[in-house]
Scaffold this active site. Structure first.
Site, PDB file in Angstrom:
ATOM      1  N   TRP A 134       0.514  -0.766   0.290  1.00 57.43           N
ATOM      2  CA  TRP A 134      -0.009   0.104   0.209  1.00 57.43           C
ATOM      3  C   TRP A 134       0.848   1.275   0.523  1.00 57.43           C
ATOM      4  O   TRP A 134       0.509   1.944  -0.815  1.00 57.43           O
ATOM      5  CB  TRP A 134      -0.879  -0.290   1.208  1.00 57.43           C
ATOM      6  N   GLY A 179     -13.114   1.778  -0.705  1.00 57.52           N
ATOM      7  CA  GLY A 179     -13.672   1.655  -2.307  1.00 57.52           C
ATOM      8  C   GLY A 179     -13.504   1.392  -3.985  1.00 57.52           C
ATOM      9  O   GLY A 179     -13.856   1.556  -4.856  1.00 57.52           O
ATOM     10  N   GLY A 180     -12.186   1.764  -3.602  1.00 54.52           N
ATOM     11  CA  GLY A 180     -11.799   2.148  -5.031  1.00 54.52           C
ATOM     12  C   GLY A 180     -11.495   2.914  -5.674  1.00 54.52           C
ATOM     13  O   GLY A 180     -12.004   4.203  -4.639  1.00 54.52           O
ATOM     14  N   PHE A 229      -8.909   4.092   6.796  1.00 57.01           N
ATOM     15  CA  PHE A 229     -10.287   3.323   7.714  1.00 57.01           C
ATOM     16  C   PHE A 229      -9.830   3.054   8.899  1.00 57.01           C
ATOM     17  O   PHE A 229     -10.528   2.360   9.757  1.00 57.01           O
ATOM     18  CB  PHE A 229     -10.852   2.062   6.818  1.00 57.01           C
ATOM     19  N   HIS A 246      -9.471  -8.944   3.330  1.00 53.43           N
ATOM     20  CA  HIS A 246      -8.653 -10.357   3.379  1.00 53.43           C
ATOM     21  C   HIS A 246      -7.004  -9.628   3.110  1.00 53.43           C
ATOM     22  O   HIS A 246      -6.053 -10.222   2.864  1.00 53.43           O
ATOM     23  CB  HIS A 246      -9.406 -11.074   1.676  1.00 53.43           C
TER      24      HIS A 246
END
Length: 336
Positions: A134, A179-180, A229, A246
Site C-alpha cells: 500500500w 471503495g477503490g 479506515f 482479506h
C-alpha cells in the site's frame, strides 16, 4: 514403486515457471499490440518492443510452441485467440494485469518468495521492494492506477450479482469503505436510484473515484472523502467492506470492523463481501496472494464472525453473489 513418467511430467509441467513468465514478458513488452500494428517479423517486433532481436526471437519461438502466438511459413507472427487477449485494448484488460511494470503484475513477482512467506507467516512484498504494497502504490501514481484498474475490472464482473444479492434500497446512505476507484458504488447507485453514497479511500484512488462518479452522472448522489479506515469513518446508515478484510491480518481486520461498528451505531448494517469457500481452488490461490502481498488471508464465514465478535457485531444474514458471500452484520441486540 518408481514414479510413473506421466505423473512426473505432469508435476514438472505444473511447477515450471517458464510459461507464466514468458506470457507476462509478452504482456510487459506489449508484443500482441506490436504484432497487431504490423510489426509481425522478428526484427521489426524487436525494434517495436525495444528488445534484443535474438532474445526476442527465442521468446517468440517458445510462445509459438505453446500456442500463444502463431508463425506463418515466411516467419511472420500472427495473433491467436490467446494473444489477442494480450492486446491493450481488449476488454478483458489481461495485458495490464500481467504487466510486470504495473502495480499488480509487479506484486505478483513476490510469489518467488512464497517459501519465505510460508516459513514466517508474513508478507514478502516489503522484503522484495523495501516497503509494504500500500505504501508503494501511494508513492507511485502509475502503479496505483494500474493496480486499481485491475481491481476495478474484477469488481465490474462481480457488481451485477452483488447489486442483486441484497436490497441496497433499504439504505438511505451507504458508505463504501475502501471503495477503490468507485466501480462497485457506481453499480449500486445505478441499480438503486434512491440510494446515495460516500466513497472513503486513500487519496490517489479517491481522486480517481471522484472523476468516475462525475462522469457516470452520479456526482449529485455521492461524495468522495479521502482518509484511512483505521480512523473514524464518515456518517452513513450502512457500511460496505468489499474485498477489504482479506488484505489484513486478524488484528487489523478487527480494527476495521470496529471503526465500522462505531460509525454505524446501534442499528446500521455492516455488509462484508468476501469469498468464503476455502475449498474452491481459485479462492485457495487468492489466499496465497493475500499472504504474499499483505500478510492477509481468506476466511470462511465462521472466521469472519470471530473477527467481528470483539466489536459487538453478529451476523444477521448471509447471501450468495456468485463466489462471493454478502455477510450482513448488526450490533448484538440492535437489529429489529
Amino acid at each position: 514403486m518408481p514414479e510413473q513418467p506421466s505423473a512426473l511430467h505432469e508435476l514438472l509441467e505444473m511447477a515450471d515457471l517458464t510459461r507464466p513468465l514468458a506470457i507476462r514478458t509478452a504482456a510487459t513488452l506489449r508484443l500482441a499490440d506490436h504484432v497487431a500494428a504490423g510489426a509481425d517479423g522478428a526484427a521489426s517486433l524487436a525494434r517495436a518492443a525495444d528488445a534484443d532481436a535474438d532474445a526476442l526471437r527465442r521468446l517468440m519461438n517458445y510462445l509459438v510452441a505453446v500456442g500463444v502466438f502463431a508463425e506463418e511459413p515466411d516467419g511472420r507472427y500472427r495473433l491467436t485467440e490467446l494473444s489477442d487477449r494480450l492486446r491493450d485494448t481488449h476488454p478483458d484488460q489481461t495485458r495490464s494485469a500481467l504487466d510486470m511494470d504495473g502495480g499488480h503484475g509487479r506484486a505478483d513477482l513476490c510469489f518467488v518468495d512464497l517459501a519465505r512467506a510460508v516459513r514466517t507467516g508474513k508478507a514478502t512484498y516489503a522484503v522484495r521492494y523495501g516497503r509494504p504494497l500500500w505504501q508503494d502504490l501511494s508513492a507511485n501514481p502509475a502503479w496505483s492506477e494500474s493496480f486499481d484498474a485491475s481491481m476495478a475490472l474484477k469488481t465490474a464482473h462481480a457488481a451485477p450479482a452483488i447489486a442483486a444479492a441484497y436490497d441496497w434500497s433499504l439504505l438511505r446512505h451507504l458508505v463504501d469503505v475502501g471503495g477503490g476507484n468507485g466501480e462497485l458504488l457506481i453499480a449500486l447507485l445505478k441499480a438503486h436510484p434512491t440510494l446515495t453514497g460516500t466513497l472513503f479511500e486513500q487519496p490517489l484512488p479517491a481522486g480517481a473515484a471522484a472523476v468516475r462518479l462525475a462522469r457516470a452522472g452520479l456526482g449529485g448522489r455521492a461524495e468522495v472523502i479521502a482518509g484511512s479506515f483505521f480512523d473514524p469513518l464518515p456518517i452513513g446508515d450502512g457500511y460496505l467492506l468489499y474485498d477489504i478484510l482479506h488484505d489484513w491480518n486478524d488484528e487489523d481486520a478487527t480494527r476495521i470492523l470496529h471503526r465500522c461498528a462505531e460509525a454505524a451505531g446501534e442499528t446500521g448494517p455492516i455488509l462484508v463481501i468476501e469469498p468464503t469457500d476455502l475449498t474452491d481452488p481459485f479462492i485457495a490461490m487468492v489466499d496465497l496472494r493475500m499472504l504474499v502481498f499483505f500478510g492477509g488471508r481468506q476466511r470462511d464465514i465462521h472466521q469472519i464472525a470471530d473477527l467481528a465478535a470483539p466489536t459487538g457485531l453478529m451476523i444477521t444474514s448471509v447471501r450468495q453473489a456468485g463466489r462471493l458471500s454478502v455477510i450482513e452484520f448488526h450490533r448484538a441486540g440492535g437489529h429489529a
